[in-house]
Design an enzyme around this catalytic site. Sequence first.
Site, short mmCIF file in Angstrom:
data_model
loop_
_atom_site.label_atom_id
_atom_site.label_comp_id
_atom_site.label_asym_id
_atom_site.label_seq_id
_atom_site.Cartn_x
_atom_site.Cartn_y
_atom_site.Cartn_z
N VAL A 1 41.20 39.76 33.92
CA VAL A 1 42.18 39.97 34.78
C VAL A 1 43.42 38.92 34.84
O VAL A 1 44.56 40.93 35.00
CB VAL A 1 41.39 39.77 36.61
CG1 VAL A 1 42.34 40.00 37.47
CG2 VAL A 1 40.15 39.10 36.38
N ARG B 1 44.25 27.60 30.04
CA ARG B 1 43.59 26.32 29.99
C ARG B 1 43.58 25.86 28.62
O ARG B 1 43.81 24.64 28.17
CB ARG B 1 41.78 26.45 30.05
CG ARG B 1 41.07 25.18 30.72
CD ARG B 1 39.80 25.02 31.04
NE ARG B 1 39.18 26.97 30.68
CZ ARG B 1 38.62 27.34 31.93
NH1 ARG B 1 37.59 26.72 33.22
NH2 ARG B 1 38.48 28.74 31.23
N GLU C 1 42.92 41.76 47.87
CA GLU C 1 42.05 43.44 47.64
C GLU C 1 40.88 43.04 46.27
O GLU C 1 40.26 43.49 46.76
CB GLU C 1 43.10 44.36 47.43
CG GLU C 1 42.31 45.34 47.67
CD GLU C 1 41.80 46.12 48.85
OE1 GLU C 1 42.21 45.94 49.45
OE2 GLU C 1 40.79 46.14 48.67
N VAL D 1 36.66 41.35 45.99
CA VAL D 1 35.71 43.03 46.59
C VAL D 1 36.14 44.06 45.77
O VAL D 1 36.77 44.65 46.10
CB VAL D 1 35.63 42.68 48.44
CG1 VAL D 1 34.13 43.87 47.98
CG2 VAL D 1 35.60 41.57 49.00
N GLU E 1 31.38 37.14 35.22
CA GLU E 1 31.79 35.99 35.99
C GLU E 1 32.05 35.41 34.15
O GLU E 1 31.05 35.48 33.33
CB GLU E 1 31.17 35.48 36.74
CG GLU E 1 31.28 36.11 38.29
CD GLU E 1 32.97 37.01 38.34
OE1 GLU E 1 32.95 35.93 38.73
OE2 GLU E 1 33.13 37.65 38.44
N ASP F 1 27.92 37.06 43.26
CA ASP F 1 29.30 37.11 43.30
C ASP F 1 28.39 38.45 44.30
O ASP F 1 29.39 38.35 45.30
CB ASP F 1 29.24 37.62 41.89
CG ASP F 1 30.36 38.53 42.49
OD1 ASP F 1 31.92 38.01 41.60
OD2 ASP F 1 30.09 39.65 41.99
N LYS G 1 31.17 38.95 48.25
CA LYS G 1 31.52 40.10 48.61
C LYS G 1 31.23 40.11 50.07
O LYS G 1 32.16 41.12 50.78
CB LYS G 1 31.43 40.54 47.29
CG LYS G 1 32.82 40.58 45.95
CD LYS G 1 31.47 41.02 44.82
CE LYS G 1 32.72 41.36 43.71
NZ LYS G 1 31.39 41.79 42.16
N GLY H 1 36.32 44.23 35.55
CA GLY H 1 36.69 44.71 34.66
C GLY H 1 38.70 44.64 34.19
O GLY H 1 39.06 44.10 35.42
P1 NAP Z 1 38.21 34.79 32.52
O1 NAP Z 1 38.41 35.39 32.12
O2 NAP Z 1 36.92 33.31 32.50
O3 NAP Z 1 40.01 33.54 33.11
C1 NAP Z 1 40.26 32.58 34.27
C2 NAP Z 1 40.99 32.45 33.28
O4 NAP Z 1 41.68 31.36 34.19
C3 NAP Z 1 41.55 32.08 31.58
O5 NAP Z 1 42.90 32.33 31.28
C4 NAP Z 1 41.24 30.40 31.57
O6 NAP Z 1 42.17 29.69 30.32
C5 NAP Z 1 42.25 30.00 33.21
N1 NAP Z 1 42.07 29.06 33.59
C6 NAP Z 1 40.61 28.30 34.17
N2 NAP Z 1 40.59 27.27 34.58
C7 NAP Z 1 41.95 26.78 34.21
C8 NAP Z 1 42.47 25.51 34.48
N3 NAP Z 1 41.92 24.23 35.10
N4 NAP Z 1 44.03 25.20 34.23
C9 NAP Z 1 44.61 25.98 33.26
N5 NAP Z 1 44.38 27.26 33.38
C10 NAP Z 1 42.92 27.72 33.40
O7 NAP Z 1 38.05 34.38 33.97
P2 NAP Z 1 38.09 36.53 34.75
O8 NAP Z 1 37.31 37.45 34.47
O9 NAP Z 1 39.74 37.18 34.01
O10 NAP Z 1 37.93 36.29 36.30
C11 NAP Z 1 39.43 35.58 37.10
C12 NAP Z 1 39.09 35.53 38.67
O11 NAP Z 1 38.68 36.84 38.86
C13 NAP Z 1 37.65 35.10 38.73
O12 NAP Z 1 37.69 34.45 40.99
C14 NAP Z 1 36.24 36.33 39.48
O13 NAP Z 1 35.92 35.87 40.23
C15 NAP Z 1 37.30 37.39 40.16
N6 NAP Z 1 37.43 38.79 38.93
C16 NAP Z 1 37.08 39.28 38.22
C17 NAP Z 1 37.00 40.36 38.18
C18 NAP Z 1 36.08 40.91 36.74
O14 NAP Z 1 36.32 42.31 36.40
N7 NAP Z 1 36.35 39.03 35.26
C19 NAP Z 1 37.05 41.46 38.24
C20 NAP Z 1 37.58 41.00 40.12
C21 NAP Z 1 37.66 39.46 40.40
P3 NAP Z 1 41.85 29.82 29.16
O15 NAP Z 1 42.02 31.32 28.46
O16 NAP Z 1 42.61 29.14 28.37
O17 NAP Z 1 40.34 30.05 28.87
N1 HSE Z 2 31.41 40.02 38.01
C1 HSE Z 2 32.02 41.21 38.62
C2 HSE Z 2 31.45 41.92 39.19
C3 HSE Z 2 33.50 40.93 38.40
O1 HSE Z 2 30.37 42.75 38.10
O2 HSE Z 2 31.47 42.88 39.71
C4 HSE Z 2 34.57 42.03 39.17
O3 HSE Z 2 34.42 41.16 41.31
#
Ligand code: NAP
Ligand code: HSE
Length: 430
Positions: free
Chosen positions: A15, A46, A130, A133, A191, A202, A206, A303
């Site tokens: 994201v 991280r 926003e 969800v 996730e 998840d 929501k 995504g």
């Molecule tokens: P992700 O790809 O795992 O990215 C997480 C990021 O946070 C990575 O850059 C990670 O670093 C960094 N991070 C995690 N813990 C950390 C810490 N303790 N200190 C510093 N950096 C840290 O996850 P994502 O899919 O982007 O999701 C992020 C959030 O958005 C979550 O809350 C998820 O529920 C929400 N979300 C995701 C989506 C989706 O489609 N993926 C949609 C809506 C909402 P590294 O890069 O070094 O690992």
């Molecule tokens: N893992 C979540 C999904 C990301 O598949 O809908 C969006 O919140």
Amino acid sequence: MDRVIRIGLLGCGTVGSGVVTILSREADDITARTGAKLEVTRVAVRDLTRQRDLPLDPSVFTDDPATVVEADDVDVVIEVMGGIEPASGLIRRALTLGKPVVTANKELVAQQGPELYAAALAAGVDLSYEAAVAGAIPIIKPLKESLAGDRITRVIGILNGTTNYILSRMTEEGAAYEDVLADAQALGYAEADPTADVGGHDAAAKCAILASLAFDSAVHGDDVFREGIESVTAVDIGVADRLGYVIKLIGIASESEDRVAVRVHPTFLPKDHPLASVRDSYNAIYVEAEAAGELMFYGRGAGALPTGSAIVGDVIDVARNLLQTARGATESQHRAKPIRPMGELSTRYYVLLDVDDQAGVLAEVAQTFGQHDVSIAQVWQEDTDGSARLVLITHRALEDDLRATVDALNRIDSVRRVTSVLRVEGEILG
Ligand code: NAP
Ligand code: HSE
């Protein structure tokens, strides 16, 4: 344009990368619309050694997220790390420092929403979510602002992109569960721990957020009855198809008799139900309101870029408010509705049994349903190797009665296994 609003990004994974890409790609229009340039000045990750192909100077990266929040050159904090801690502490600290926060963290908002809203209100700054969800779909703002004058009675939706993608491919291609889950992870839908998706956690988070906003009540993630898709089989999908249904993971929040019912579970949906045609990683949310009637919101639920779009929209909003020393709409929880226990739910059920193929079994099974006040609408038998598969669709029945029926069925010698129990929405087909 002299004014610059400086952004600290907590997390730069799926994201976070989408956010950076959009901010860079649309920079000129975003500046014109906001009345200030939005510039990412600090990014916490991280792993500092990871190669990130993003339009960011390497000097902005740190592995200490607290320094991002504290930095004098950060005006707005975007939290896209995920998880409860350290995200919660960092968000609270940012708010205390008077810095608005935008987050996509549905798990956190579902668990600590009321405390976080209060912290933002006390600090006089925005906390926007926003993207938490249904990814790209605007649904928080419609519930909080556009429908603020109406009375919402029900919200029903496909709230998880990963499970919708998995179920769509299992249904349409007969694909194996494990293969499609791996594809969903590779596409950035899932996730960090995909059990949050397939286990329904998840979607439950929501659903809690939507229920809180729809019914002006503090609905916690743990208040949501939850079942995931792990036990949905190709046989269930095949039976559903033959009967004119598709299986979807559905979140339903409704208010009746002054109580709020919130649940997430795989559901038999008639093929002509508008949510049945929502495929792939798409999400959709139906809102029923007294005055507005029925509204449908549809779009990409997961995504990098879809979710990034929702976040950047929020960032522009909070930046505009910062420029006017204002803050956006506040959450209201004044109606404080109690939660209706799941056992009191009344719905229809699909029940699949493996039974001995012998005389009297069907009668014994039917009697068991009857003894627990669960009326059978349809029943038929399919032969398998050495045993028989009984498929039953019930009329509307109480969840407690259905559970008692299943317990009793499990005690019948000729019933080898209660293989599946799924809830059925809509009218009985066939
Ligand atoms: P992700 O790809 O795992 O990215 C997480 C990021 O946070 C990575 O850059 C990670 O670093 C960094 N991070 C995690 N813990 C950390 C810490 N303790 N200190 C510093 N950096 C840290 O996850 P994502 O899919 O982007 O999701 C992020 C959030 O958005 C979550 O809350 C998820 O529920 C929400 N979300 C995701 C989506 C989706 O489609 N993926 C949609 C809506 C909402 P590294 O890069 O070094 O690992
Ligand atoms: N893992 C979540 C999904 C990301 O598949 O809908 C969006 O919140």
